[in-house]
Scaffold this motif. Structure first.
Motif, short mmCIF file in Angstrom:
data_model
loop_
_atom_site.label_atom_id
_atom_site.label_comp_id
_atom_site.label_asym_id
_atom_site.label_seq_id
_atom_site.Cartn_x
_atom_site.Cartn_y
_atom_site.Cartn_z
N VAL A 67 -78.34 16.71 -3.08
CA VAL A 67 -77.95 16.19 -4.57
C VAL A 67 -78.92 15.81 -5.49
O VAL A 67 -78.84 16.13 -6.58
N ILE A 68 -79.71 14.89 -4.82
CA ILE A 68 -80.83 14.34 -5.88
C ILE A 68 -81.67 15.34 -6.30
O ILE A 68 -81.91 15.54 -7.55
N ASP A 69 -81.87 16.46 -5.78
CA ASP A 69 -82.90 17.56 -6.39
C ASP A 69 -82.06 18.32 -7.38
O ASP A 69 -82.68 18.98 -8.04
N THR A 70 -80.63 18.19 -7.51
CA THR A 70 -80.17 18.83 -8.49
C THR A 70 -80.07 18.22 -9.80
O THR A 70 -80.09 18.85 -10.83
N PHE A 71 -80.76 16.90 -9.69
CA PHE A 71 -80.88 16.14 -10.98
C PHE A 71 -82.20 16.53 -11.82
O PHE A 71 -83.12 16.77 -10.89
N PRO A 72 -82.27 16.75 -13.03
CA PRO A 72 -83.57 17.24 -13.76
C PRO A 72 -84.55 16.44 -13.66
O PRO A 72 -84.68 15.17 -13.39
N LYS A 73 -85.76 17.13 -13.40
CA LYS A 73 -86.92 16.27 -13.14
C LYS A 73 -88.01 17.03 -14.25
O LYS A 73 -88.00 18.09 -14.35
N PHE A 74 -88.74 16.17 -14.98
CA PHE A 74 -89.65 16.62 -15.91
C PHE A 74 -90.91 15.64 -16.01
O PHE A 74 -90.86 14.61 -15.50
N SER A 75 -92.02 16.16 -16.54
CA SER A 75 -93.31 15.61 -16.98
C SER A 75 -92.98 14.58 -18.26
O SER A 75 -92.40 15.09 -19.22
N TYR A 76 -93.43 13.48 -18.10
CA TYR A 76 -93.46 12.84 -19.29
C TYR A 76 -94.37 12.91 -20.19
O TYR A 76 -95.73 13.03 -19.86
N SER A 77 -94.11 12.82 -21.61
CA SER A 77 -95.01 12.98 -22.58
C SER A 77 -94.55 12.03 -23.75
O SER A 77 -93.19 12.20 -24.08
N ALA A 78 -95.29 11.24 -24.36
CA ALA A 78 -94.88 10.31 -25.33
C ALA A 78 -94.49 11.09 -26.63
O ALA A 78 -93.96 10.26 -27.57
N ARG A 79 -95.07 12.03 -26.88
CA ARG A 79 -94.49 12.81 -28.00
C ARG A 79 -93.72 13.82 -27.75
O ARG A 79 -93.49 14.31 -26.69
N SER A 80 -93.04 14.41 -29.02
CA SER A 80 -92.11 15.22 -28.93
C SER A 80 -92.73 16.73 -28.36
O SER A 80 -93.67 16.97 -28.97
N GLY A 81 -91.87 17.45 -27.64
CA GLY A 81 -92.69 18.77 -27.21
C GLY A 81 -91.83 19.35 -26.11
O GLY A 81 -90.72 18.81 -25.70
N ASP A 82 -92.44 20.36 -25.66
CA ASP A 82 -91.53 21.36 -24.68
C ASP A 82 -91.89 20.66 -23.51
O ASP A 82 -93.24 20.40 -22.78
N HIS A 83 -90.94 20.14 -22.66
CA HIS A 83 -90.99 19.68 -21.11
C HIS A 83 -90.75 20.59 -20.15
O HIS A 83 -90.73 20.18 -18.93
N GLY A 84 -90.36 21.74 -20.64
CA GLY A 84 -90.23 22.89 -19.76
C GLY A 84 -88.68 22.95 -18.94
O GLY A 84 -88.64 23.31 -17.92
N LEU A 85 -87.86 22.17 -19.73
CA LEU A 85 -86.30 22.12 -19.20
C LEU A 85 -85.36 23.10 -19.68
O LEU A 85 -84.24 22.78 -19.66
N GLY A 86 -85.84 23.46 -20.75
CA GLY A 86 -84.83 24.67 -21.44
C GLY A 86 -84.27 24.23 -22.62
O GLY A 86 -84.90 23.99 -23.76
N VAL A 87 -82.78 23.85 -22.91
CA VAL A 87 -82.11 23.32 -24.02
C VAL A 87 -82.74 22.08 -24.59
O VAL A 87 -83.01 21.04 -23.98
N LYS A 88 -83.07 22.05 -25.97
CA LYS A 88 -83.41 20.91 -26.63
C LYS A 88 -82.39 19.58 -26.63
O LYS A 88 -81.32 20.10 -27.04
N ARG A 89 -82.81 18.72 -26.24
CA ARG A 89 -81.84 17.41 -26.43
C ARG A 89 -82.69 16.35 -26.71
O ARG A 89 -83.49 16.07 -26.17
N GLU A 90 -81.99 15.48 -27.47
CA GLU A 90 -82.60 14.13 -27.62
C GLU A 90 -81.99 13.11 -26.95
O GLU A 90 -81.08 12.70 -26.82
N LEU A 91 -82.79 12.19 -26.53
CA LEU A 91 -82.41 11.19 -25.47
C LEU A 91 -83.34 9.87 -25.89
O LEU A 91 -84.54 9.86 -26.41
N LYS A 92 -82.55 9.03 -25.87
CA LYS A 92 -83.36 7.49 -26.08
C LYS A 92 -83.66 6.99 -25.00
O LYS A 92 -82.81 6.63 -24.01
N VAL A 93 -85.05 6.80 -24.61
CA VAL A 93 -85.63 6.32 -23.37
C VAL A 93 -86.56 5.19 -23.43
O VAL A 93 -87.17 4.91 -24.69
#
Length: 168
Positions: A67-93
């Motif tokens: 179940v945990i593995d179904t949650f999206p995982k991505f590489s952090y980047s401080a700048r906006s850009g492609d994280h390789g996850l598909g649909v563009k989505r804005e998150l406040k982190v």
């Protein structure tokens, strides 16, 4: 000769006062010894809790690794850009992981929790989720049995705006 009876009288009073003080101290020492002995006995025995044999208690359990593995995982980047996850989505982190309180650094692997959209270091939140079925920040229930939990996530591109606390 007149002074002798006064001195004798004063000496008798002092003698009796000292004798009374010694007796009181002796009695206090006995009381203190008994109190210390009973305190030691209370520590050794301690309270006893007896549970009926038919009662079973389950510890809260976390999520399974599948179940945990179904949650999206991505590489952090401080700048906006492609994280390789598909649909563009804005998150406040926030710029730090709420589990370990470590600051996110370039190229670290992060995991997005789909229901509440909180982001954490992947290793930190994976360890947390193996023991708890809730988000470490908001306590949203993430178990698949929960109808409110997010459905299996699709590929998502995450754009992170980092707030450094100074409004930048």
């Amino acid at each position: 000769m007149m002074n002798t009876p006064i001195i004798t009288y004063v000496m008798n009073i002092v003698f009796y006062i000292v004798l009374i003080v010694l007796i009181i101290l002796w009695m206090l020492s006995i009381v203190c010894r008994r109190y210390r002995a009973s305190a030691r006995n209370r520590q050794v025995v301690g309270p006893t809790i007896v549970l009926p044999p038919t009662t079973t208690y389950e510890l809260p359990r976390g999520l399974e690794i599948t179940v945990i593995d179904t949650f999206p995982k991505f590489s952090y980047s401080a700048r906006s850009g492609d994280h390789g996850l598909g649909v563009k989505r804005e998150l406040k982190v926030m710029s730090e992981c709420a589990v370990c309180l470590g600051v996110f650094e370039e190229e670290e692997m992060l995991r997005l929790l789909p229901k509440c959209e909180h982001v954490f270091h992947a290793d930190c939140v994976d360890t947390w989720l193996r023991m708890h079925a809730t988000c470490p920040s908001c306590r949203a229930i993430l178990s698949p049995e929960n109808p409110q939990a997010g459905m299996e996530p699709t590929q998502v591109e995450v754009v992170i705006n980092v707030n450094d606390g100074r409004g930048r």
